[in-house]
Structure formats: C-alpha cells, structure tokens
Design a protein around this motif. Structure first.
Motif, short mmCIF file in Angstrom:
data_model
loop_
_atom_site.label_atom_id
_atom_site.label_comp_id
_atom_site.label_asym_id
_atom_site.label_seq_id
_atom_site.Cartn_x
_atom_site.Cartn_y
_atom_site.Cartn_z
N LYS A 97 0.82 -1.21 0.00
CA LYS A 97 0.00 0.00 0.00
C LYS A 97 0.86 1.26 0.00
CE LYS A 97 -4.16 -1.60 -0.11
NZ LYS A 97 -5.08 -1.30 -1.20
N GLU A 311 -9.25 1.49 7.13
CA GLU A 311 -8.50 0.39 6.53
C GLU A 311 -7.76 -0.39 7.61
OE1 GLU A 311 -9.17 -1.11 3.69
OE2 GLU A 311 -7.05 -1.37 3.28
N ARG A 314 -10.13 -2.58 9.33
CA ARG A 314 -10.50 -3.71 8.46
C ARG A 314 -9.40 -4.78 8.49
NH1 ARG A 314 -9.48 -5.97 3.59
NH2 ARG A 314 -7.82 -4.49 3.07
#
Ligand SMILES: C[S@@+](CC[C@H](N)C(=O)[O-])C[C@H]1O[C@@H](n2cnc3c(N)ncnc32)[C@H](O)[C@@H]1O
Length: 368
Positions: A97, A311, A314
């Motif tokens: 990422k 995120e 999650r």
C-alpha cells in the motif's frame, strides 16, 4: 523468540519453492565448484527470492489483505498457495500500500504528462496490471519497464502471454498508448563501461525507479552505480522508491541477517543503508536532491496518512495477531524510502512527511 520471520523471504508455507534456471552448479573435474558456477548458483538463490515475495503476496491476497487478481495468474497452476503468519501478511499489506500510494501520487501529478516507471528486479510484481485496471495508467500513457534476470523474465513473459487475464490487459493498455516491457537484464551489467541499452527507455520522460527488495542484493557500490546509470541517462525529473530491510545491528537485525545467510541470502547493502537517515542520505548522494523521505513499516502502519483508520480496522479484523511485540519488531526492520528531483515529483510527494522523527533518532542510535 525462537525464530525471526522475515517479511519478504519467509518460507513457512506449504507451497514449496518454484525452481527457475535449472539445477545447481555442477562440480568441476577436481571436485570444486568453479567461480562461474558458484556465482551462477548465488544468482539462482537471488532469483528465487521472487518465489518468496510472490507467495507472500498470494497469502495476503487469499486472506483479503490485498485485492489483486493478477498474482494468481503468475503463480504456477496446481501449486499450493502458502499461508503466511499474520505479521507477515500485515507487512506485505503495508509495504504494498505504501509503495502503491507513492506511485499513484506520481501518476496523478500532472495527469496529461506521459510518464515512465522502471521496476528493478520486478519479479512477479503485478503493479502494472493492477494500476491499469484501476485506471491509473489511462490518462496520459506510461512506459512501464520491468527488469530482472533472464530466468525470471522468461517465466513472466510466458505467463503474461499465455494467461488471457494478463495478455488482454497488456493489449488494452498498449492500444491506449502505454507500453509494457519486460527486459532480461542483469542489473550489474548496467554498471559496465558499455552497458546494454534498456530498449524503449525514454530519457525525456519523468521517470520513477522502483526497487522493492532488489538493489539490496547487489554490492553497495554496484547498487549506487545502477542508480547512476539512470541519473545519467534520464534528462527529465527523476525519483526513486526503495523498499528493503534496515537496522541490522540490534538483536533482531542480527538474527534476521543470520537467518537469511543460512539460506545463502546476503543483503549486501544492508549495513551501508542501515537506518532511515542513511536511506535518505543515499537518495541525496544519488542526486535526488529535491527531497527525501523514509519511514519504517511500523511507522507507516501507525500513520493515518499511509493507512487510513478504517482500513487499519478492516485489516486488524482479518486475522488475530497475538504477537504484537513481534509485529512491532519485524515491521521496524523494513522501510520504504523515496527521493526525487523535479517539479512533478515535488507536486506529488512534497507534502508527505518523510523527515527524521524523535523515535527514529532514538532507535537508530546504535551503531555496528
Ligand atoms: C525479493 S525479489 C522482489 C521481487 C519484486 N520486486 C517484489 O517486490 O515482489 C528480488 C528480485 O530482484 C531480482 N534481482 C536481484 N538482483 C538482480 C540483478 N542483479 N539483476 C536483475 N534482477 C535482479 C531477483 O531476480 C528477484 O526477482
């Protein structure tokens, strides 16, 4: 801690390594491996680190950390996908990422400007395909070059041609004006007096060089010379992103180094670029004077700029991670560093905070 796992090269899974480039070096008549054969054997070990990188990626994909339909298509059919430890999956997620974010910011900066990306030791990386699918290569066209050893490139070329999911994307991207090129080049050859050309490399385009666990396998002077090849040949804006291990001198770092050495893997630049500040300095010395940044993976994970809170929540929900301390240790031994020159990169990355932090100064105080 009995073993120290490694974000990029851990081989704990059920899917054994794929073999590339034939068997082991043969024995010469007097029973000793001759120099060329042992060099070829060392190179094969380095080539096979791509198996570790791609199997770690697949593990993270299967468990929902990453969304990437392409890695599976580069994985040999019928071979088991290994399952990595939760901390490895999280590490793979963060580094992917973070590098994606830097690359996307570059592509989005001056969207009408054609651009160039050169991925050193790209192995089975799928960024070109993922970014094409996400529309990030659409606006202005990108020359996307991937360099690796011949054995790895041949395998990827074969998979890319024979898998419709991959070949269709290449065709569509090329129709729309982008260019995807795989180059079988030993990077060390770029440091020779008469280096081979990188076909299609356009010296006039703003260029981003990527090295995700690649230049660290070269002797430090050769790694610098590879960068020099690009700083000398590219006349436009130039930038570099590096992802690799750091901090080899503490207890964890020492164990990491010896674990890898037991597999014949030597991270040759690790001592020279042992800290975040050394990575920034490396960028400056390479002529990337516009700006430099470096963050360790733990820091990236903790920062909302790099991993937004929703995120993070999650990802935390994907797997139970009881080794929080181990995660912190492991993640603080890998970094993403970046450096640039030129306005397009200033616009893209100028607002990112990559300078020294108090925690970093404390962490990196210890020398060899
Ligand atoms: C750990 S893998 C990383 C692959 C990919 N960058 C990723 O992050 O998934 C290292 C890659 O660098 C390549 N590499 C290392 N030294 C190289 C050299 N001298 N010339 C070309 N490729 C090299 C290896 O063959 C391998 O594919």
């Amino acid at each position: 801690m009995a073993t120290i796992p490694n974000l990029n090269t851990l081989r704990s899974g059920r899917g054994g390594p794929r073999r590339r480039g034939g068997g082991r070096g043969g024995l010469s008549s007097d029973g000793e491996l001759d120099e060329r054969e042992s060099e070829a054997a060392r190179d094969r070990v380095v080539q096979q680190t791509d198996n570790d990188a791609s199997s770690s990626r697949l593990s993270a994909i299967e468990l929902g950390y990453l969304d990437d339909e392409f890695s599976q298509q580069l994985w040999p059919q019928g071979q088991n996908v290994p399952k990595r430890y939760p901390i490895i999956n999280r590490g793979t997620y963060v580094r992917t990422k973070a590098v994606d974010k830097l690359v996307a910011l570059f592509l989005e900066s001056e969207p009408q400007q054609r651009k160039q990306i050169v991925s050193l030791g790209a192995g089975s990386d799928t960024r070109f395909f993922r970014f094409w699918k996400q529309g990030l290569l659409h606006s202005s066209g990108v020359n996307y070059h991937e360099l690796d050893f011949e054995a790895n490139v041949n395998q990827k070329r074969h998979m890319t041609r024979t898998s419709p999911g991959l070949s269709d994307h290449v065709k569509q991207a090329e129709k729309a004006g982008s260019l995807y090129s795989l180059h079988a080049i030993d990077l060390r050859d770029l440091t020779k007096k008469s280096p081979p050309p990188v076909p299609g490399l356009d010296p006039e385009l703003p260029t981003l060089i990527l090295s995700e666990c690649c230049l660290c396998y070269l002797p430090p002077d050769l790694a610098s010379s590879v960068l020099q090849y690009f700083t000398m040949n590219i006349k436009s804006s130039l930038a570099m992103i590096v992802y690799e291990p750091i901090r080899p001198f503490d207890a964890f770092g020492k164990t990491m180094v010896s674990n890898l050495a037991s597999r014949g893997i030597h991270l040759q630049t690790l001592k020279r670029y042992s800290s975040l500040e050394a990575q920034r300095q490396r960028m400056r010395l390479a002529g990337l004077k516009g700006g430099q940044g470096a963050r360790d993976v733990y820091d990236l994970w903790e920062s909302d700029v790099w991993v937004p809170g929703d995120e993070r929540r999650r990802v935390e929900g994907l797997e139970w991670l009881d080794e929080v301390e181990e995660w912190q240790l492991l993640a603080s031994h890998y970094c993403v560093a970046w450096g640039w020159t030129g306005e397009i990169f200033e616009k893209a990355w100028g607002m990112l905070e990559g300078g020294q932090t108090a925690a970093e100064t404390k962490h990196d105080d210890m020398g060899p």
